[in-house]
Motif scaffolding. Structure first.
Motif, mmCIF file in Angstrom:
data_model
loop_
_atom_site.group_PDB
_atom_site.id
_atom_site.type_symbol
_atom_site.label_atom_id
_atom_site.label_comp_id
_atom_site.label_asym_id
_atom_site.label_seq_id
_atom_site.Cartn_x
_atom_site.Cartn_y
_atom_site.Cartn_z
ATOM 1 N N ILE A 165 0.845 -1.174 0.000
ATOM 2 C CA ILE A 165 0.000 0.000 0.000
ATOM 3 C C ILE A 165 0.894 1.242 0.000
ATOM 4 O O ILE A 165 1.907 1.297 0.701
ATOM 5 N N SER A 166 0.547 2.213 -0.828
ATOM 6 C CA SER A 166 1.317 3.458 -0.825
ATOM 7 C C SER A 166 0.917 4.287 0.390
ATOM 8 O O SER A 166 -0.174 4.126 0.934
ATOM 9 N N GLU A 167 1.809 5.170 0.803
ATOM 10 C CA GLU A 167 1.488 6.000 1.956
ATOM 11 C C GLU A 167 0.300 6.903 1.652
ATOM 12 O O GLU A 167 -0.547 7.133 2.518
ATOM 13 N N PHE B 97 -0.881 -7.576 18.422
ATOM 14 C CA PHE B 97 0.333 -7.286 17.670
ATOM 15 C C PHE B 97 0.357 -8.109 16.397
ATOM 16 O O PHE B 97 -0.304 -9.144 16.289
ATOM 17 N N ILE B 98 1.098 -7.605 15.410
ATOM 18 C CA ILE B 98 1.126 -8.181 14.067
ATOM 19 C C ILE B 98 2.337 -9.098 13.926
ATOM 20 O O ILE B 98 3.441 -8.759 14.348
ATOM 21 N N THR B 99 2.127 -10.267 13.306
ATOM 22 C CA THR B 99 3.223 -11.205 13.078
ATOM 23 C C THR B 99 3.180 -11.723 11.640
ATOM 24 O O THR B 99 2.131 -11.719 10.991
ATOM 25 N N ARG B 100 4.322 -12.181 11.177
ATOM 26 C CA ARG B 100 4.405 -12.952 9.940
ATOM 27 C C ARG B 100 5.117 -14.250 10.271
ATOM 28 O O ARG B 100 6.187 -14.240 10.873
ATOM 29 N N PRO C 172 -4.947 8.134 22.005
ATOM 30 C CA PRO C 172 -3.754 7.980 22.848
ATOM 31 C C PRO C 172 -2.657 7.174 22.161
ATOM 32 O O PRO C 172 -2.897 6.503 21.156
ATOM 33 N N GLU C 173 -1.463 7.263 22.698
ATOM 34 C CA GLU C 173 -0.362 6.431 22.224
ATOM 35 C C GLU C 173 -0.753 4.964 22.376
ATOM 36 O O GLU C 173 -1.352 4.565 23.379
ATOM 37 N N GLY C 174 -0.423 4.183 21.369
ATOM 38 C CA GLY C 174 -0.783 2.778 21.406
ATOM 39 C C GLY C 174 -2.130 2.475 20.797
ATOM 40 O O GLY C 174 -2.526 1.305 20.724
ATOM 41 N N SER C 175 -2.860 3.502 20.341
ATOM 42 C CA SER C 175 -4.156 3.255 19.717
ATOM 43 C C SER C 175 -3.962 2.560 18.375
ATOM 44 O O SER C 175 -2.897 2.648 17.747
ATOM 45 N N MET C 176 -4.999 1.867 17.914
ATOM 46 C CA MET C 176 -4.918 1.163 16.647
ATOM 47 C C MET C 176 -4.621 2.120 15.491
ATOM 48 O O MET C 176 -3.795 1.830 14.616
ATOM 49 N N SER C 177 -5.275 3.265 15.499
ATOM 50 C CA SER C 177 -5.109 4.217 14.403
ATOM 51 C C SER C 177 -3.657 4.683 14.299
ATOM 52 O O SER C 177 -3.078 4.742 13.211
ATOM 53 N N ARG C 178 -3.051 5.019 15.427
ATOM 54 C CA ARG C 178 -1.653 5.476 15.411
ATOM 55 C C ARG C 178 -0.714 4.355 14.971
ATOM 56 O O ARG C 178 0.218 4.584 14.184
ATOM 57 N N ASN C 179 -0.963 3.150 15.467
ATOM 58 C CA ASN C 179 -0.081 2.041 15.105
ATOM 59 C C ASN C 179 -0.205 1.670 13.636
ATOM 60 O O ASN C 179 0.795 1.345 12.982
ATOM 61 N N MET D 131 2.566 1.738 10.451
ATOM 62 C CA MET D 131 2.871 0.574 9.631
ATOM 63 C C MET D 131 2.932 0.889 8.140
ATOM 64 O O MET D 131 3.529 0.138 7.363
ATOM 65 N N LEU D 132 2.310 1.979 7.723
ATOM 66 C CA LEU D 132 2.170 2.267 6.294
ATOM 67 C C LEU D 132 3.503 2.248 5.537
ATOM 68 O O LEU D 132 3.601 1.615 4.482
ATOM 69 N N PRO D 133 4.554 2.929 6.022
ATOM 70 C CA PRO D 133 5.803 2.961 5.245
ATOM 71 C C PRO D 133 6.498 1.610 5.157
ATOM 72 O O PRO D 133 7.392 1.437 4.320
#
Length: 211
Positions: free
Chosen positions: A30-32, A168-171, A54-61, A65-67
C-alpha cells in the motif's frame, strides 16, 4: 478420458484458481498516500481524529505501519481479558456476527482461538483469558474492514465484551496452517469422487444402450 470428465476437472481447476486469486496474500504494498486516504475514511466513519487518540491506539499504530507495508498477508495475535457476565457474552456473540462476515469478505479468518488453561512461565499471562490469532490478507484489507460502517457497531460490542485487549502483528517463520493446501486436497478428493461417479454413470448408460 471422456468429455464429461474433462469438463469436471476443468471446472474444479477453475474453482481452485479463483480461490487462489481471492485468498491472495501476496499483493502490492500500500502506498502511503493510499493508506492515509483510507485512515481518513476511518476517521470519518468512527468520528475520531488520530491526533486525539492515545499512544498505542490502533489508528496510530496502523499509520506507523504504512511505510513498512509489503502487501503480504499477516497474522494478528489478540491477547484478551474478558468482561464477566451474561451481557458481555451476548456482546461477544454480536461482535462475532458482525466481524466474521467482514473478515471473510476480505480473505481473512480466525486461525486459532484458545482459552488460557494455566501458566508455564512468567506472570503476565494471569491477566489473559483468551488468545486469538486472525489471518488478514493485507494491510489494505484490514484498513478497508475498519473503515466499513458496520465496524462502528462492532467496536461497541467489542468494548462491551472485553475489559482489555492487546494486539500485535506477526508474519510466520514456521506454520502448519496451509489453507491453500487443504482446499486443494479437498478439491482433489472431489475430483476423484466425481470422476468415479461419472465413470459409473457412463458405464451404466453403455450397458443400457447395449441391451
Amino acid at each position: 478420458m471422456s468429455k464429461a470428465k474433462w469438463i469436471w476437472l476443468v471446472l474444479l481447476a477453475s474453482v481452485y484458481a479463483g480461490f487462489w486469486h481471492w485468498y491472495g496474500g501476496n499483493g502490492d504494498p500500500i502506498s502511503e498516500e493510499e493508506g492515509l486516504a483510507m485512515l481518513e475514511r476511518v476517521e470519518q466513519v468512527h468520528a475520531i481524529r488520530i491526533e486525539d487518540t492515545p499512544e498505542g491506539s490502533m489508528s496510530r499504530n496502523l499509520r506507523a505501519m504504512l511505510p513498512h507495508d509489503d502487501g503480504k498477508e499477516f497474522y494478528a495475535v489478540n491477547l484478551e481479558t474478558r468482561e464477566e457476565g451474561a451481557a458481555a457474552l451476548e456482546a461477544e456473540a454480536d461482535y462475532a456476527a458482525i466481524v466474521f462476515p467482514l473478515l471473510l469478505e476480505r480473505g481473512g479468518h480466525p486461525v486459532f482461538v484458545s482459552e488460557r488453561a494455566g501458566l508455564m512461565l512468567g506472570k503476565y499471562g494471569e491477566e489473559i483469558d483468551r488468545v486469538a490469532v486472525v489471518r488478514y490478507r493485507s494491510l489494505r484489507d484490514l484498513l478497508d474492514m475498519i473503515a466499513d460502517e458496520r465496524m462502528v457497531e462492532g467496536n461497541a460490542f467489542k468494548t462491551a465484551s472485553l475489559a482489555h485487549t492487546e494486539v500485535f502483528i506477526t508474519r510466520p517463520t514456521i506454520t502448519f496452517v496451509q489453507v491453500r493446501l487443504m482446499v486443494g486436497m479437498l478439491l482433489a478428493l472431489l475430483a476423484i469422487a466425481g470422476l468415479a461417479l461419472i465413470g459409473r454413470v457412463q458405464n451404466r448408460r453403455g450397458r443400457l444402450d447395449a441391451a
